[in-house]
Scaffold this active site. Structure first.
Site, PDB file in Angstrom:
ATOM      1  N   HIS A  78      68.148 -80.592   3.873  1.00  0.00           N
ATOM      2  CA  HIS A  78      67.563 -80.806   5.453  1.00  0.00           C
ATOM      3  C   HIS A  78      68.901 -80.670   6.382  1.00  0.00           C
ATOM      4  O   HIS A  78      68.748 -80.485   7.450  1.00  0.00           O
ATOM      5  CB  HIS A  78      67.093 -82.230   5.354  1.00  0.00           C
ATOM      6  CG  HIS A  78      66.496 -82.758   7.056  1.00  0.00           C
ATOM      7  ND1 HIS A  78      65.741 -81.933   7.605  1.00  0.00           N
ATOM      8  CD2 HIS A  78      66.801 -83.631   7.573  1.00  0.00           C
ATOM      9  CE1 HIS A  78      65.354 -82.572   8.574  1.00  0.00           C
ATOM     10  NE2 HIS A  78      65.928 -83.343   8.872  1.00  0.00           N
TER      11      HIS A  78
ATOM     12  N   SER B 189      66.139 -81.815  13.462  1.00  0.00           N
ATOM     13  CA  SER B 189      65.229 -82.505  12.777  1.00  0.00           C
ATOM     14  C   SER B 189      64.203 -83.169  14.039  1.00  0.00           C
ATOM     15  O   SER B 189      63.594 -82.455  14.590  1.00  0.00           O
ATOM     16  CB  SER B 189      65.654 -83.524  12.173  1.00  0.00           C
ATOM     17  OG  SER B 189      64.902 -84.234  11.272  1.00  0.00           O
TER      18      SER B 189
END
Length: 752
Positions: free
Chosen positions: A724, A608
């Site tokens: 994610h 991320s």
């Protein structure tokens, strides 16, 4: 803003509630040529064919016999039935969500306290997600449940269960009855969308959603809050609250504490600025604080944590402080504040939790935990609450204290959990009770520390099993000196007989963003997949023979994170982003200069925002690393605001459409920093198709550009589900972790 004729509650008159309007083309920074825009069609047939081709190539490289052993070892850790089943208490039951080999999607279940204390608790299964997925033909991923607080004496029964169809952030919210173990027939059932739900009463929800035509912000989150009555659709629901399109998200929520029932609305302008409103007599009343001051309410108290220094009637409270005021007095205009915590150069506040009568503060002192207990009923001459240290935090460990049940106003209302972990210390779960004068509560009957009139009694409840030979490893903390002279802490986990000859395969991990702290944490997966991995014999420089080496694991606490509070975070915001990367590079150089490793043996990994971090290591510091593992990353910082939820991160990185801001953003946009003629480290870029937060696009484009440039040893893998996190069950998580670790080991342990 306007409301429908059916609305009864006036919308707040928010001065910020106007959109900025479109920019003229001349005011928008030009976009560099992008030959890979075609890959932005996430689910396009041609694009997914490219993904499958890349996946096959990467799997052929990585998924050998050694990989299979690493994956199996990690999966054994994740599926272990001996690990702690963490619970949350509501009423008389303790709830847990559990995944293992037989239940890869998981079981939502509950038990009693007496049963939980045994080695083999008797679990009452409420919802089998695997069975639900099979019955409904949807690959559901459980994202939690929120209970309706019952009337006094009644047991918790109704809950809104959140289920994602693919592991992404968008959830379907469905009403569930834990007594009948079924979804309520004709009950609340909100379509899949990004948003939040909160119970107002048994027949009413407060909802923030983008479903059924409700508007979304530019960041893809809910723009409105509505009151949804039983039997209504979202389109029919009364609109309570609305924010400008260019703000991040709207949320409405109800505090059901008896005697303190309150309804709030929050306009999250961006990650670090928000406006909060209280509903009083059908009108919204703004809580008057600067937008960068975080607030929370508990019974009579309103707490404040400023992100920047806050001047209140001539008294400056530093960023990262914790302050308190009487709730009603503050809303009436009083600015009399109590100082509960003031940070210093070594100590920061990470979180806090209320029990019925006490406030627990979770602190970090040079990235080691410290816990303080505050007693609002006992004050000194200056009005400060009595404070005592909870003696439960060994050095170089992470220990968090929080209420066992923040809705329990009875005998166990002052009970708290302690979750303690360290790099070589399996996680322990302890239950404690805070009392005055030694009167116990809850289920704790041993141990005890008394200080400042508050007695803390606590006893260990559960201990995680050992997954590797922790006794053979040592945790050290070191400080590297960054480019501007700042001392940057980092943790090093290595064999006790580590040889400082520069030949140790070393995995350097970091994050450095959004005020998120990287603290010590036990990982059986890292222990097995990295620390205990062994190279073939490596000749030592002193001629003393060869050594079979395990890996060294390092966590860097760079600026941009929250290890030293808001000031540590803000030091690397936007135009100062380079400081986070300079910090990480300084740690890499320190590891090399100390003889722990060398360029050919040093790899870095991040996901991320951490993917953006290691993307900048790849492009700006390629001379320091032999390999880079870059997960679910931001990489194209020119277009990140137009991809998935990227617009919501402008406060962190800046707005690339603004020419002056693009000038500094381009200096940390890895996609635009690739150059011919550079010797780049071996690179593995991984992502997930269903990630609706960062999205897979930036990873795809970076890999495609690097391969088109002829850069050797560039590998790409995209999980076709998992959100994610890149994984929605233990099998997928094991595969993801195994690929990253095996890639780094192949690249580093086999190099010269």
């Amino acid at each position: 803003m306007t409301t429908t004729e059916a609305d009864q509650t006036p919308l707040p008159e928010n001065d910020t509630a106007t959109t900025s309007g479109p920019r003229h083309a001349a005011d928008v920074a030009a976009e560099p040529t992008d030959e890979n825009v075609w890959l932005e069609d996430i689910h396009g047939e041609e694009q997914l064919a490219w993904v499958r081709e890349q996946n096959a190539r990467t799997e052929e490289l990585l998924e050998d016999a050694e990989y299979a052993a690493v994956e199996a070892g990690i999966l054994e850790v994740l599926d272990s039935t001996d690990r702690i089943a963490m619970v949350s208490k509501r009423g008389g039951y303790y709830y847990n969500f559990w995944k293992d080999q037989e239940h890869p999607k998981g079981l939502w279940r509950r038990t009693t306290w007496e049963s939980y204390l045994t080695d083999e608790p008797e679990w009452d299964v409420l919802l089998d997600i695997d069975a639900l997925a099979a019955a409904e033909g949807v690959e559901w991923v459980f994202h939690g449940a929120g209970f309706l607080r019952p009337a006094d004496g009644d047991e918790y029964r109704l809950a809104m269960v959140s289920l994602s169809p693919d592991g992404g952030d968008a959830d379907r919210h469905r009403e569930f009855d834990v007594e009948s173990r079924t979804f309520v027939e004709g009950g609340f059932d909100l379509p899949t969308a990004k948003g939040n739900v909160s119970w107002l009463d048994a027949d009413t929800l407060l909802v923030s959603s983008t479903a059924e035509g409700l508007p979304a912000t530019t960041s893809s989150y809910a723009r409105t809050g509505v009151k949804l009555r039983r039997g209504q659709t979202l389109a029919q629901a009364e609109r309570l609250f609305e924010i400008p399109e260019d703000h991040m998200l709207a949320m409405v929520a109800h505090d059901s504490t008896p005697g303190y029932e309150r309804t709030f609305a929050v306009d999250y302008i961006d990650f670090y600025n928000r406006s909060t409103w209280l509903l009083r007599e059908d009108s919204w009343v703004a809580i008057d604080v600067p937008t960068d001051v975080n607030i929370s309410a508990h019974c009579d108290w309103l707490l404040f944590r400023p992100q920047k220094d806050w001047d209140v009637e001539g008294v400056v409270h530093p960023a990262g402080s914790l302050l308190a005021a009487d709730f009603d007095s503050y809303l009436a205009g009083s600015r009399s504040l109590l100082v509960l915590f003031t940070p210093d150069v070594h100590t920061s506040l990470q979180s806090w939790s209320w029990t019925k009568d006490y406030l627990l503060l979770n602190l970090l002192r040079d990235v080691s935990s410290e816990i303080r207990v505050l007693d609002p009923s006992t004050v000194d001459s200056a009005g400060a609450w009595a404070s005592s240290i909870l003696d439960a935090c060994p050095p170089l460990h992470d220990v968090n204290a929080y209420a066992v049940d923040d809705e329990d106003l009875g005998a166990a209302g002052n009970d708290f959990w302690l979750v303690a972990t360290g790099f070589t210390t399996p996680t322990t779960l302890t239950r404690g009770a805070l009392t005055r004068g030694g009167v116990e509560s809850g289920g704790v009957d041993s141990g005890g520390v008394e200080s400042g009139g508050v007695v803390s009694r606590h006893a260990e409840v559960k201990r995680s099993p050992s997954f590797f030979n922790e006794a053979g490893y040592e945790v050290q903390q070191h400080f590297a000196v960054s480019a501007d002279g700042t001392k940057v802490p980092y943790f090093q986990v290595a064999s006790k007989d580590l040889v400082l000859d520069g030949q140790n395969p070393t995995q350097l991990s970091g994050y450095g963003g959004f005020e998120i702290s990287r603290t010590p944490a036990y990982s059986g997966s890292i222990g097995r997949a990295w620390l205990e991995r062994r190279t073939a014999g490596v000749a030592s420089e002193d001629g003393a023979g060869t050594h079979s080496r395990g890996g060294v694991y390092v966590v860097a606490n760079i600026r941009g994170g929250g290890e030293y509070g808001p000031s540590w975070h803000r030091a690397a915001l936007q135009e100062n982003r380079h400081r986070a990367y300079e910090d990480f590079a300084a740690v890499a150089r320190d590891l090399i200069s100390r003889g722990v490793t060398s360029r050919s043996r040093l790899g870095c990994v991040g996901g991320s925002n951490g993917g953006l971090l290691v993307g900048n290591m790849l492009t700006q510091y390629p001379e320091l690393f032999g390999a880079v593992s870059c997960g679910v990353p931001l990489l194209d910082m020119r277009r990140y605001t137009k991809l998935s939820a990227g617009y919501s991160w402008i406060a962190e990185y800046g707005d690339p459409d603004v020419p002056a801001q693009w000038e500094f953003i381009r200096t940390f946009s890895p996609y635009h920093l690739l150059h011919d003629g550079v010797e780049y480290p071996e690179t593995f870029i991984w992502t997930a198709t269903s990630d609706d937060r960062v999205g897979p696009v930036q990873a795809r484009k970076m890999a495609a550009r690097m391969q088109a440039m002829g850069i050797p040893n560039v590998w790409f893998h995209e999980a076709l589900e998992g959100g994610h996190a890149g994984a929605s069950d233990n099998r997928q998580a094991a595969s993801l972790q195994a690929r990253s670790n095996h890639f780094l080991w192949r690249a580093l342990a086999g190099s010269n």
